[in-house]
Scaffold this motif. Structure first.
Motif, PDB file in Angstrom:
ATOM      1  N   GLU A   1       0.814  -1.221   0.000  1.00 24.23           N
ATOM      2  CA  GLU A   1       0.000   0.000   0.000  1.00 24.23           C
ATOM      3  C   GLU A   1       0.845   1.267   0.000  1.00 24.23           C
ATOM      4  O   GLU A   1       0.425   2.297  -0.509  1.00 24.23           O
ATOM      5  N   LYS A   2       2.018   1.186   0.615  1.00 24.90           N
ATOM      6  CA  LYS A   2       2.892   2.359   0.759  1.00 24.90           C
ATOM      7  C   LYS A   2       4.308   1.986   0.358  1.00 24.90           C
ATOM      8  O   LYS A   2       5.150   1.699   1.205  1.00 24.90           O
ATOM      9  N   PRO A   3       4.604   2.010  -0.944  1.00 28.72           N
ATOM     10  CA  PRO A   3       5.922   1.557  -1.406  1.00 28.72           C
ATOM     11  C   PRO A   3       7.100   2.374  -0.889  1.00 28.72           C
ATOM     12  O   PRO A   3       8.224   1.870  -0.858  1.00 28.72           O
ATOM     13  N   ASP A   4       6.873   3.608  -0.468  1.00 32.87           N
ATOM     14  CA  ASP A   4       7.974   4.456   0.018  1.00 32.87           C
ATOM     15  C   ASP A   4       8.168   4.376   1.532  1.00 32.87           C
ATOM     16  O   ASP A   4       8.992   5.093   2.093  1.00 32.87           O
ATOM     17  N   LEU A   5       7.416   3.524   2.195  1.00 36.32           N
ATOM     18  CA  LEU A   5       7.466   3.428   3.655  1.00 36.32           C
ATOM     19  C   LEU A   5       8.808   2.856   4.109  1.00 36.32           C
ATOM     20  O   LEU A   5       9.208   1.774   3.674  1.00 36.32           O
ATOM     21  N   ALA A   6       9.486   3.571   4.981  1.00 34.78           N
ATOM     22  CA  ALA A   6      10.795   3.138   5.474  1.00 34.78           C
ATOM     23  C   ALA A   6      10.638   2.134   6.620  1.00 34.78           C
ATOM     24  O   ALA A   6       9.742   2.266   7.455  1.00 34.78           O
ATOM     25  N   TYR A   7      11.534   1.154   6.640  1.00 30.20           N
ATOM     26  CA  TYR A   7      11.523   0.155   7.710  1.00 30.20           C
ATOM     27  C   TYR A   7      11.650   0.815   9.076  1.00 30.20           C
ATOM     28  O   TYR A   7      10.940   0.468  10.019  1.00 30.20           O
ATOM     29  N   GLY A   8      12.537   1.802   9.181  1.00 33.01           N
ATOM     30  CA  GLY A   8      12.754   2.482  10.468  1.00 33.01           C
ATOM     31  C   GLY A   8      11.489   3.148  10.986  1.00 33.01           C
ATOM     32  O   GLY A   8      11.241   3.154  12.199  1.00 33.01           O
ATOM     33  N   ALA A   9      10.685   3.680  10.087  1.00 32.50           N
ATOM     34  CA  ALA A   9       9.430   4.322  10.499  1.00 32.50           C
ATOM     35  C   ALA A   9       8.456   3.295  11.067  1.00 32.50           C
ATOM     36  O   ALA A   9       7.780   3.545  12.069  1.00 32.50           O
ATOM     37  N   VAL A  10       8.419   2.122  10.453  1.00 33.06           N
ATOM     38  CA  VAL A  10       7.540   1.048  10.942  1.00 33.06           C
ATOM     39  C   VAL A  10       8.012   0.581  12.314  1.00 33.06           C
ATOM     40  O   VAL A  10       7.210   0.434  13.243  1.00 33.06           O
ATOM     41  N   LEU A  11       9.309   0.363  12.454  1.00 33.63           N
ATOM     42  CA  LEU A  11       9.859  -0.093  13.733  1.00 33.63           C
ATOM     43  C   LEU A  11       9.588   0.929  14.838  1.00 33.63           C
ATOM     44  O   LEU A  11       9.137   0.555  15.930  1.00 33.63           O
ATOM     45  N   ARG A  12       9.833   2.208  14.565  1.00 38.36           N
ATOM     46  CA  ARG A  12       9.567   3.245  15.574  1.00 38.36           C
ATOM     47  C   ARG A  12       8.095   3.274  15.974  1.00 38.36           C
ATOM     48  O   ARG A  12       7.757   3.359  17.157  1.00 38.36           O
ATOM     49  N   LEU A  13       7.209   3.183  14.970  1.00 41.14           N
ATOM     50  CA  LEU A  13       5.783   3.201  15.254  1.00 41.14           C
ATOM     51  C   LEU A  13       5.387   1.984  16.094  1.00 41.14           C
ATOM     52  O   LEU A  13       4.611   2.101  17.042  1.00 41.14           O
ATOM     53  N   MET A  14       5.941   0.838  15.780  1.00 34.31           N
ATOM     54  CA  MET A  14       5.632  -0.370  16.551  1.00 34.31           C
ATOM     55  C   MET A  14       6.116  -0.229  17.995  1.00 34.31           C
ATOM     56  O   MET A  14       5.433  -0.672  18.922  1.00 34.31           O
ATOM     57  N   GLN A  15       7.282   0.387  18.205  1.00 36.10           N
ATOM     58  CA  GLN A  15       7.791   0.599  19.562  1.00 36.10           C
ATOM     59  C   GLN A  15       6.873   1.546  20.335  1.00 36.10           C
ATOM     60  O   GLN A  15       6.578   1.315  21.510  1.00 36.10           O
ATOM     61  N   ILE A  16       6.406   2.594  19.677  1.00 33.17           N
ATOM     62  CA  ILE A  16       5.467   3.533  20.307  1.00 33.17           C
ATOM     63  C   ILE A  16       4.162   2.816  20.649  1.00 33.17           C
ATOM     64  O   ILE A  16       3.613   2.974  21.746  1.00 33.17           O
ATOM     65  N   MET A  17       3.676   2.011  19.708  1.00 31.30           N
ATOM     66  CA  MET A  17       2.419   1.283  19.925  1.00 31.30           C
ATOM     67  C   MET A  17       2.558   0.280  21.065  1.00 31.30           C
ATOM     68  O   MET A  17       1.611   0.055  21.822  1.00 31.30           O
ATOM     69  N   HIS A  18       3.733  -0.312  21.206  1.00 33.28           N
ATOM     70  CA  HIS A  18       3.976  -1.223  22.324  1.00 33.28           C
ATOM     71  C   HIS A  18       3.902  -0.456  23.646  1.00 33.28           C
ATOM     72  O   HIS A  18       3.259  -0.892  24.603  1.00 33.28           O
ATOM     73  N   ALA A  19       4.517   0.717  23.680  1.00 32.30           N
ATOM     74  CA  ALA A  19       4.500   1.540  24.897  1.00 32.30           C
ATOM     75  C   ALA A  19       3.076   1.984  25.250  1.00 32.30           C
ATOM     76  O   ALA A  19       2.736   2.101  26.427  1.00 32.30           O
ATOM     77  N   LYS A  20       2.250   2.225  24.243  1.00 29.68           N
ATOM     78  CA  LYS A  20       0.854   2.643  24.466  1.00 29.68           C
ATOM     79  C   LYS A  20      -0.064   1.492  24.839  1.00 29.68           C
ATOM     80  O   LYS A  20      -1.188   1.706  25.267  1.00 29.68           O
ATOM     81  N   GLY A  21       0.402   0.261  24.626  1.00 31.48           N
ATOM     82  CA  GLY A  21      -0.431  -0.898  24.920  1.00 31.48           C
ATOM     83  C   GLY A  21      -1.230  -1.394  23.727  1.00 31.48           C
ATOM     84  O   GLY A  21      -2.102  -2.249  23.877  1.00 31.48           O
ATOM     85  N   LEU A  22      -0.931  -0.899  22.523  1.00 29.81           N
ATOM     86  CA  LEU A  22      -1.631  -1.367  21.328  1.00 29.81           C
ATOM     87  C   LEU A  22      -1.013  -2.652  20.779  1.00 29.81           C
ATOM     88  O   LEU A  22      -1.682  -3.425  20.096  1.00 29.81           O
ATOM     89  N   LEU A  23       0.265  -2.867  21.064  1.00 37.30           N
ATOM     90  CA  LEU A  23       0.958  -4.086  20.639  1.00 37.30           C
ATOM     91  C   LEU A  23       1.590  -4.745  21.853  1.00 37.30           C
ATOM     92  O   LEU A  23       1.970  -4.068  22.808  1.00 37.30           O
ATOM     93  N   ILE A  24       1.688  -6.056  21.798  1.00 37.94           N
ATOM     94  CA  ILE A  24       2.466  -6.797  22.788  1.00 37.94           C
ATOM     95  C   ILE A  24       3.740  -7.262  22.088  1.00 37.94           C
ATOM     96  O   ILE A  24       3.772  -7.394  20.866  1.00 37.94           O
ATOM     97  N   ARG A  25       4.797  -7.491  22.866  1.00 38.27           N
ATOM     98  CA  ARG A  25       6.091  -7.822  22.268  1.00 38.27           C
ATOM     99  C   ARG A  25       6.715  -9.006  22.990  1.00 38.27           C
ATOM    100  O   ARG A  25       6.806  -9.020  24.209  1.00 38.27           O
ATOM    101  N   ASP A  26       7.128  -9.992  22.209  1.00 35.84           N
ATOM    102  CA  ASP A  26       7.856 -11.152  22.726  1.00 35.84           C
ATOM    103  C   ASP A  26       9.335 -10.898  22.455  1.00 35.84           C
ATOM    104  O   ASP A  26       9.765 -10.834  21.304  1.00 35.84           O
ATOM    105  N   GLU A  27      10.103 -10.723  23.515  1.00 36.18           N
ATOM    106  CA  GLU A  27      11.526 -10.393  23.392  1.00 36.18           C
ATOM    107  C   GLU A  27      12.421 -11.613  23.576  1.00 36.18           C
ATOM    108  O   GLU A  27      13.632 -11.478  23.735  1.00 36.18           O
ATOM    109  N   SER A  28      11.836 -12.814  23.535  1.00 33.95           N
ATOM    110  CA  SER A  28      12.623 -14.016  23.803  1.00 33.95           C
ATOM    111  C   SER A  28      13.519 -14.419  22.635  1.00 33.95           C
ATOM    112  O   SER A  28      14.425 -15.225  22.807  1.00 33.95           O
TER     113      SER A  28
END
Length: 127
Positions: free
Chosen positions: A36-63
């Motif tokens: 859907e977004k061919p110009d989307l940078a990997y770093g932007a996705v990773l940062r957004l996922m980290q923010i979403m984890h902090a907000k409680g929208l995502l859970i993260r398995d760090e194992s």
């Protein structure tokens, strides 16, 4: 369950990508979103996922070396929560007004037929 955090438009877009994937790495989510977004940078996705984890929208398995993320809330629960919010804020709590507005906004013949079939099923007495 505590109240569901309200996602921003970008967060909701990411959730739309991760729900069908299930638990996934940031790389997998990035690859899914590239269609859907061919110009989307990997770093932007990773940062957004980290923010979403902090907000409680995502859970993260760090194992594992690559962290695995998953939606903290099922799609249906998020949709229900957002629908209730919209219903209260935009339609003064009237489900009828919301449905009429949705129908007036233009639906396909196929969608109309599906809605009519659903309503017919609701009218049938349960045995």
């Amino acid at each position: 369950m505590a109240s569901i955090p309200k996602p921003t438009p970008a967060e909701l877009e990411l959730l739309q990508a991760i729900w069908p994937l299930g638990p996934a790495t940031a790389k997998q989510v990035h690859e899914a979103m590239l269609a859907e977004k061919p110009d989307l940078a990997y770093g932007a996705v990773l940062r957004l996922m980290q923010i979403m984890h902090a907000k409680g929208l995502l859970i993260r398995d760090e194992s594992q070396r690559s962290h695995i993320y998953a939606a903290a809330v099922a799609r249906e629960a998020m949709q229900g929560n957002m629908l209730q919010d919209l219903l209260q804020r935009a339609f003064a709590g009237s489900a009828k007004a919301l449905v009429l507005a949705a129908l007036k906004s233009g639906i396909s013949k196929k969608e109309r037929a599906e809605i009519e079939e659903l309503l017919k099923q609701e009218d049938k007495p349960h045995e």
